[in-house]
Scaffold this motif. Sequence first.
Motif, PDB file in Angstrom:
ATOM      1  N   LEU A 174       0.831  -1.216   0.000  1.00 14.26           N
ATOM      2  CA  LEU A 174       0.000   0.000   0.000  1.00 14.26           C
ATOM      3  C   LEU A 174       0.863   1.263   0.000  1.00 14.26           C
ATOM      4  O   LEU A 174       0.537   2.255  -0.653  1.00 14.26           O
ATOM      5  CB  LEU A 174      -0.945  -0.011   1.203  1.00 14.26           C
ATOM      6  N   ARG A 175       1.990   1.218   0.729  1.00 11.86           N
ATOM      7  CA  ARG A 175       2.878   2.391   0.752  1.00 11.86           C
ATOM      8  C   ARG A 175       3.432   2.660  -0.650  1.00 11.86           C
ATOM      9  O   ARG A 175       3.489   3.808  -1.084  1.00 11.86           O
ATOM     10  CB  ARG A 175       4.032   2.158   1.725  1.00 11.86           C
ATOM     11  N   ALA A 176       3.818   1.569  -1.341  1.00 11.95           N
ATOM     12  CA  ALA A 176       4.371   1.732  -2.694  1.00 11.95           C
ATOM     13  C   ALA A 176       3.299   2.267  -3.641  1.00 11.95           C
ATOM     14  O   ALA A 176       3.553   3.172  -4.453  1.00 11.95           O
ATOM     15  CB  ALA A 176       4.904   0.390  -3.193  1.00 11.95           C
ATOM     16  N   VAL A 222     -10.322  -1.758   5.931  1.00 10.96           N
ATOM     17  CA  VAL A 222     -10.763  -3.019   5.310  1.00 10.96           C
ATOM     18  C   VAL A 222     -10.569  -4.214   6.245  1.00 10.96           C
ATOM     19  O   VAL A 222     -10.721  -5.365   5.830  1.00 10.96           O
ATOM     20  CB  VAL A 222     -10.047  -3.295   3.965  1.00 10.96           C
ATOM     21  N   GLY A 223     -10.203  -3.951   7.496  1.00 12.80           N
ATOM     22  CA  GLY A 223     -10.083  -5.033   8.480  1.00 12.80           C
ATOM     23  C   GLY A 223      -8.814  -5.850   8.337  1.00 12.80           C
ATOM     24  O   GLY A 223      -8.793  -7.029   8.693  1.00 12.80           O
ATOM     25  N   LEU A 236      -8.935  -3.731  -2.330  1.00 11.11           N
ATOM     26  CA  LEU A 236      -9.899  -2.661  -2.038  1.00 11.11           C
ATOM     27  C   LEU A 236      -9.201  -1.542  -1.261  1.00 11.11           C
ATOM     28  O   LEU A 236      -9.414  -0.355  -1.536  1.00 11.11           O
ATOM     29  CB  LEU A 236     -11.083  -3.227  -1.238  1.00 11.11           C
ATOM     30  N   ALA A 237      -8.326  -1.926  -0.321  1.00 12.52           N
ATOM     31  CA  ALA A 237      -7.582  -0.918   0.444  1.00 12.52           C
ATOM     32  C   ALA A 237      -6.778  -0.038  -0.516  1.00 12.52           C
ATOM     33  O   ALA A 237      -6.735   1.190  -0.364  1.00 12.52           O
ATOM     34  CB  ALA A 237      -6.655  -1.600   1.450  1.00 12.52           C
ATOM     35  N   GLY A 238      -6.176  -0.660  -1.527  1.00 13.28           N
ATOM     36  CA  GLY A 238      -5.406   0.097  -2.517  1.00 13.28           C
ATOM     37  C   GLY A 238      -6.284   1.086  -3.261  1.00 13.28           C
ATOM     38  O   GLY A 238      -5.895   2.230  -3.519  1.00 13.28           O
TER      39      GLY A 238
END
Length: 298
Positions: free
Chosen positions: A94-96, A115-116, A138-140
């Motif tokens: 996610l950071r990338a 998103v748990g 989904l988090a992305g």
Amino acid sequence: MITVSDLTKQYGKRLAVDGMTFDVAAGRVTGFVGPNGAGKSTTMRMMVGLTRPGRGDVRYSGVHYRDLKHPARTVGSVLDARCMHPGRTARNHLRATAALSGIPTARAEEVLAEVGLGTAADQRAGKFSLGMRQRLALAGALLGDPQVLLLDEPSNGLDPDGIRWLRDYLRDFARRGGTVFVSSHLIGELSMFADDLIVVGGGRLLAAESVQEITARNDVAVLIQTLQPAELASRLAAHGLVVEVAADRLIVRGTTRAAVSQIAFDSRIQVLELRETSRSLEDSLLDMTRASAEFASA
Ligand SMILES: Nc1ncnc2c1ncn2[C@@H]1O[C@H](COP(=O)(O)OP(=O)(O)OP(=O)(O)O)[C@@H](O)[C@H]1O
């Protein structure tokens, strides 16, 4: 609001998407439904500039996708949940992704929690189940805090709890004013939480209507028998449904058996009998897509 106009894509001799025109409203969940090969994925890829249309265009509140100043802050999409480096941890993935889109990397922690996946942040994506990968994807899509979510078959690989969580998440996203466009080949599943349906078959648009319109046109009525009729009637009315009482049964029109079953389940009300009196939403949509398949193979 998304406006799709005359979107067309040809692969060799095959018209994968043929003059697709429809709108997707904000504040609602719109289901994109059709059998395998109907052209859903190709349409969604064209909606985010991953496939070049032969003809037509897509606008987000009047602006072409390519002209959006910050695409990730407008549209979050998950078109293939397998698209992530297996060796990276969820947090690093996610950071990338955030860094590539000019989004502060600290946002990764927020979307992981949303998103748990907070407790799985340091696990490698390669070790994730398909359901966890769907959550990570989904988090992305949420990193840019977008107004629009485009999700291609997001419940693939999710267990029943995961499906329920996703459904509630997407409904809440729409309730907060967001636009949700979600594809599935499972009509029954989409009819449980979509407000509007875009039905496609053989690359063509077959119908663009609200679930209520489709069920009303087909005069679908759901018949319910329960030991707590007053409680269930008031729960159904709270969802905007008109309830008739006939002898020991309740009758509700303009909805589906799946939707009534969900409301009863959420309210912990036991149902003794639940059936649709005429053709179900699923039947009528299957008829539409079957006709298009016959047309395509003729
Ligand atoms: N890159 C490609 N090259 C050639 N043909 C393609 C390509 N992508 C899709 N197609 C064809 O276009 C048609 C529509 O495919 P698409 O994947 O968009 O359908 P779909 O509704 O998303 O189906 P599914 O649920 O199976 O993914 C199919 O006949 C498919 O074989």
